[in-house]
Design a protein around this motif. Sequence first.
Motif, PDB file in Angstrom:
ATOM      1  N   ARG A 217       0.798  -1.222   0.000  1.00  0.00           N
ATOM      2  CA  ARG A 217       0.000   0.000   0.000  1.00  0.00           C
ATOM      3  C   ARG A 217       0.832   1.274   0.000  1.00  0.00           C
ATOM      4  NH1 ARG A 217      -5.389  -0.074   1.510  1.00  0.00           N
ATOM      5  NH2 ARG A 217      -6.284  -2.149   1.835  1.00  0.00           N
TER       6      ARG A 217
ATOM      7  N   ASP B  68      -1.699   4.313   0.666  1.00  0.00           N
ATOM      8  CA  ASP B  68      -3.139   4.108   0.567  1.00  0.00           C
ATOM      9  C   ASP B  68      -3.588   3.428   1.858  1.00  0.00           C
ATOM     10  OD1 ASP B  68      -3.250   5.136  -2.069  1.00  0.00           O
ATOM     11  OD2 ASP B  68      -2.563   3.205  -2.836  1.00  0.00           O
ATOM     12  N   LEU B  69      -4.050   4.235   2.809  1.00  0.00           N
ATOM     13  CA  LEU B  69      -4.411   3.697   4.113  1.00  0.00           C
ATOM     14  C   LEU B  69      -5.654   2.819   4.037  1.00  0.00           C
ATOM     15  CD1 LEU B  69      -3.772   6.861   6.313  1.00  0.00           C
ATOM     16  CD2 LEU B  69      -2.195   5.006   5.749  1.00  0.00           C
ATOM     17  N   SER B  70      -6.586   3.217   3.174  1.00  0.00           N
ATOM     18  CA  SER B  70      -7.817   2.453   2.968  1.00  0.00           C
ATOM     19  C   SER B  70      -8.403   2.891   1.634  1.00  0.00           C
ATOM     20  CB  SER B  70      -8.805   2.710   4.109  1.00  0.00           C
ATOM     21  OG  SER B  70      -9.267   4.055   4.088  1.00  0.00           O
ATOM     22  N   GLY B  71      -9.610   2.407   1.346  1.00  0.00           N
ATOM     23  CA  GLY B  71     -10.247   2.812   0.107  1.00  0.00           C
ATOM     24  C   GLY B  71     -10.630   4.275   0.078  1.00  0.00           C
ATOM     25  N   SER B  72     -10.672   4.922   1.238  1.00  0.00           N
ATOM     26  CA  SER B  72     -11.084   6.326   1.288  1.00  0.00           C
ATOM     27  C   SER B  72     -10.055   7.240   1.927  1.00  0.00           C
ATOM     28  CB  SER B  72     -12.406   6.453   2.055  1.00  0.00           C
ATOM     29  OG  SER B  72     -12.267   5.947   3.375  1.00  0.00           O
ATOM     30  N   ASP B  73      -8.910   6.718   2.352  1.00  0.00           N
ATOM     31  CA  ASP B  73      -7.902   7.534   3.025  1.00  0.00           C
ATOM     32  C   ASP B  73      -6.532   7.326   2.388  1.00  0.00           C
ATOM     33  OD1 ASP B  73      -9.218   8.688   5.657  1.00  0.00           O
ATOM     34  OD2 ASP B  73      -9.958   6.633   5.412  1.00  0.00           O
ATOM     35  N   SER B  74      -5.816   8.427   2.227  1.00  0.00           N
ATOM     36  CA  SER B  74      -4.452   8.372   1.719  1.00  0.00           C
ATOM     37  C   SER B  74      -3.585   9.334   2.520  1.00  0.00           C
ATOM     38  CB  SER B  74      -4.396   8.734   0.229  1.00  0.00           C
ATOM     39  OG  SER B  74      -4.825  10.071   0.020  1.00  0.00           O
TER      40      SER B  74
ATOM     41  N   TRP C  37      -3.014  14.384   4.766  1.00  0.00           N
ATOM     42  CA  TRP C  37      -3.990  13.301   4.858  1.00  0.00           C
ATOM     43  C   TRP C  37      -5.219  13.700   4.055  1.00  0.00           C
ATOM     44  CZ3 TRP C  37      -8.648  13.693   8.069  1.00  0.00           C
ATOM     45  CH2 TRP C  37      -9.428  12.527   8.034  1.00  0.00           C
TER      46      TRP C  37
ATOM     47  N   HIS D 113      -9.111  12.429   2.977  1.00  0.00           N
ATOM     48  CA  HIS D 113     -10.214  11.529   3.285  1.00  0.00           C
ATOM     49  C   HIS D 113     -11.349  11.765   2.298  1.00  0.00           C
ATOM     50  CE1 HIS D 113     -13.140   9.143   5.413  1.00  0.00           C
ATOM     51  NE2 HIS D 113     -13.947  10.193   5.565  1.00  0.00           N
TER      52      HIS D 113
END
Length: 686
Positions: free
Chosen positions: A228, A266-272, A317, A319
């Motif tokens: 990620r 890419d922390l998650s599908g909605s966070d970078s 960050w 979101h």
Amino acid sequence: MIESFAQSQARFNRGNIHGLEPCARASAWTLVRPAVAVLVCLATTLSWNADAQIKDPAEPSLEQLMNIEITSASKKEQRLADTAASVFVITREMIQRSGLTSVPEALRLAPGVEVARIDAAKWAIGIRGFSTLLTNKLLVLVDGRSVYNDTFSGVYWAAQDMPLEEIERIEIVRGPVAAIWGANAVNGVINIITRSPRDIQGATVTAGGGGDMAGYGSASYSGAIGSRGYIRSYAGYRVHDALLGPPGSNDGNWIHRSGGFRMEFDLSGSDSLTLEGQGYTGNENDVINYLSSFRYNPGALQNEPLFYSGGSIRGEWKHTISDRSWITLAAYYDSYAESETDVDKTLGVTNIEMEHHFAFSPRHELVWGLGYRGSDHDSVQGRPIYFQPIFTNLFSGFVQDEYALIPDRLHVIAGTQMEHNSYTGFEIQPSLRLLWQPARKYSTWAAVSRAVRTPNVVETRSTYTFLDYDLGRIFPVVAMGTPDQTSETLLGYELGQRIGLGGRLSLDLSAFYNFYKHLVIESPSHFYMDARGFVVMPDIYTNIGSARTYGADASLELSPARNWNLSFGYSWLRLLPSDYSQRLSSTEIPGPTDPQHQAQLHSNWDVTKNVQLDASVYYLGSIPAFAIPDHWRVDVRLGWRPSRHLEFSLAGQDLLSPAHAEYLMEVFGRTMEVPRAITGYARWSF
């Protein structure tokens, strides 16, 4: 999710080294010319090897240039063709094919940007007038991080230099964009966008030299961090020798070292999350006409070493709330230190900002944000330039609303920046823009904007002793800050048009008329007697100046053939009054410091799939205030890529003249000459 939203928004907007004597330099060119011819023939012959016919797939076409997405004009991703502002983008390929080797020099590629080299490590760079060593009406950013130094107001270009390999593009907005970027974005914004570690994997090494450049080089590496994350790191250096000047006045060499990193997760599908940092250190030598010891008796020219260092760390960050809304939170810390005979100062900046983008519908989009900036200024007592340590605060908020009055045709963009600073208190900087797009490849725009340039520490609370020796009990000359400064203001009117004809021709035109008030000038004040019984002759900074500027910028892109691109740029600038009764903007010069006319023509020809032949012609108008005549400049570059991983480049710069002056060092009245140069570099990727 983020990419799909950017694409949907695009559919919304679209509607579906060493100085030599002139004779020696001429002889050098005579010797190099046969080698250039041999290299051209050899490269052209080898290029027909079928295994070596490599062309970079990332090189943009003319159509792609019009569709390139930028962020500097409105703090959102939008096509260049959809912006209601005068914008020019210097791409990575343009920099590579120019043969230019530093960030300040690369800015020559943009029409309407005034670039003048002062000495080995200094440039005067401006947009739409008022160019000086520290141009105080131009905001410069690196990935959205301001590098504008508000101790003196301006940008130290030597400190901001980085390997050109690290730059993805440079977005240049000509004209005020203070409604979204805030104070000091008066005449324009330059935003240097660095490369993402996602763009390329592996390592790259470059090395080169030539002209006054004893050598330069860089090394970088990009790779993955788990599944990620990505990282890119780099290091670079450059060494320049002195430029030519009057006898005894050759400005000394410039040595610069830099390094940095950038990480994306890419922390998650909605966070970078993005983390980046950079550091630098360097030194240069000035040659000035006074003796040391701070009692400035006239004497022989002296070398005055200057040392600087700095760095920054930044995190962002992002979101994604939905495909129509997202929030970003960014923070950075930036430090700068400088030591020289007449100045010893440090600056530490802490900046926090939040932005929210929300699309109510395909016709209506809102961007707003809040920010805080704290600056810690310090200097050493006893230096000729001295100010009491001070911590300044800047609180800001902005909002920009875009609405399509006629879907896919007529857009209105209204916004304002509201700030409270430690110098002048509350400031408001509104803007209103209209964009008319009767067709996807045709647009007309108009704008009216207000912008301010806030005072700095030197203008409000410093003492600068220019001259300090006994002339019959007279003790001249001191420049003194005044604490009751107000902000310089601009009221600007703009009009522009863009036309795209197929994929072979595009035209971009803009015109402007600007009114400036409360400009800072140096005015003589009342004599007084100091504690030693000497009579002091002070100049003080006051806000009594005013001026008007008007002019136009034009750029034309043409592709006569699939392997041949031409680009033309022209800018015209008038600044009134043409003869100042007092020194404007602390320049020491009673007159405009920018050429009235500038023009450039670039030809990029892919001789074969792995051989490039590029040529540029520049015209720079005269600067009467400096007694600098107009000048024609021709650059030629030959690039050869024998494989996808290896590239060689040989360039000749300013081939028509052995040397020429571009600017005058205001304080000490020196004119240095930029020599003709033959430069080359090699790049290896693996």
